[in-house]
Design an enzyme around this catalytic site. Structure first.
Site, PDB file in Angstrom:
ATOM      1  CB  SER A   1      -0.890   0.011   1.251  1.00 47.75           C
ATOM      2  OG  SER A   1      -1.551   1.253   1.418  1.00 47.75           O
TER       3      SER A   1
ATOM      4  CE1 TYR B   1      -4.327  -2.488   5.353  1.00 45.85           C
ATOM      5  CE2 TYR B   1      -3.525  -0.281   4.878  1.00 45.85           C
ATOM      6  CZ  TYR B   1      -4.042  -1.491   4.445  1.00 45.85           C
ATOM      7  OH  TYR B   1      -4.263  -1.694   3.108  1.00 45.85           O
TER       8      TYR B   1
END
Length: 296
Positions: free
Chosen positions: A191, A204
């Protein structure tokens, strides 16, 4: 949106731009209630045989990026085994339909990849169904925003994020590699958070940074086997995880230079490329698809 993903379009206007209607869902979220509805390439993705006969495994394939990748792989000629959580059975049926409508075999497996034994059983199932694995896509992930900072992140959440995003990826790759022949590949989903972490997604973002390191290290480890390992780093993408885990979705994606979030269909071609023989000299790479946000 055009009728074909190859038609020239203005990327700033290709899909809906925020502000979006207020919406909130319980985790893990579902595609149906989303406004605007996510596009997985149902009407636009046109394959060209780039993955003909490939045996593929995709985690988190019931919706979002995973569904778009499953659809694209199938239209490129691949059979697809994908995982989903038990509460996502309806979403999984739709992904299976899309794969089968493309004339390929679909195997939907309810699997919580936080458990090592279930990861081992999943790979055994894939080998039993297909006789081997050509492409493993580690895509399943968990996030939950905590705007109140690190003090608000409970150990239960931290453990779930780590076990879903890292442990599952590690186990599945470890068990799959003996069944992946030369010419096969592993593709991980990292990401933009790996490079530009948002404070409210601290745990995360940590895992997405680790996935970059895992990808680059593993690629060197298995290069002499003829197996390539790469990752895709999306920016904001309009998936059910967003209304299910973020407190405010109205302006989601607005911060990207293109002014909107990606749709899942826009990410799928990156995975197709990395899985295909056209990427034969590409390994240990992170393919960034961030809508214009510069990354290292």
């Amino acid at each position: 949106m055009a009728d074909d993903q190859r038609d020239r379009q203005d990327p700033t206007e290709q899909y809906p731009r925020p502000d979006f209607p207020a919406q909130d869902q319980p985790h893990p979220g579902w595609s149906g209630p989303m406004d605007p509805p996510p596009d997985h390439g149902e009407e636009s993705y046109r394959g060209s045989g780039r993955l003909e006969g490939r045996r593929t495994v995709i985690t988190g394939g019931d919706s979002g990026i995973g569904r778009a990748v499953a659809l694209a792989f199938a239209r490129e000629g691949a059979d697809v085994l994908f995982t989903y959580l038990e509460q996502e059975e309806g979403e999984a049926r739709e992904t299976a339909r899309l794969v089968e409508d493309a004339g390929r075999k679909a195997v939907a497996v309810s699997c919580d990849i936080r458990e090592e034994d279930r990861c081992r059983a999943l790979i055994d199932r894939a080998v039993g169904e297909f006789g081997g694995i050509d492409v493993l896509v580690n895509n399943a992930a968990y996030q939950m925003a905590q705007p109140d900072g690190i003090e608000a992140i409970p150990t239960e959440q931290f453990d779930r994020v780590m076990r879903t995003n890292l442990y599952g990826m590690f186990w599945l790759t470890k068990f799959a590699l003996p069944h992946i022949p030369a010419g096969g590949s592993v593709i991980n989903t990292t990401s933009v958070q790996a490079y530009k972490p948002s404070p409210h997604l601290l745990d995360y973002a940590m895992t997405k940074g680790a996935i970059v390191t895992f990808t680059q290290g593993l690629a060197q480890m298995v290069a002499d086997r003829g197996i390539r390992v790469n990752a895709v780093a999306p920016g904001p993408v309009w998936t059910p995880l967003i209304p299910a885990t973020l407190p405010d979705t109205a302006e989601f994606g607005k911060q990207s230079p293109l002014g909107r979030p990606a749709q899942p269909a826009e990410l799928a071609p990156a995975y197709v490329y990395l899985a295909s023989q056209e990427a034969s000299y590409v390994t240990a790479e992170i393919l960034n698809a961030t809508g214009g946000t510069p990354l290292p």
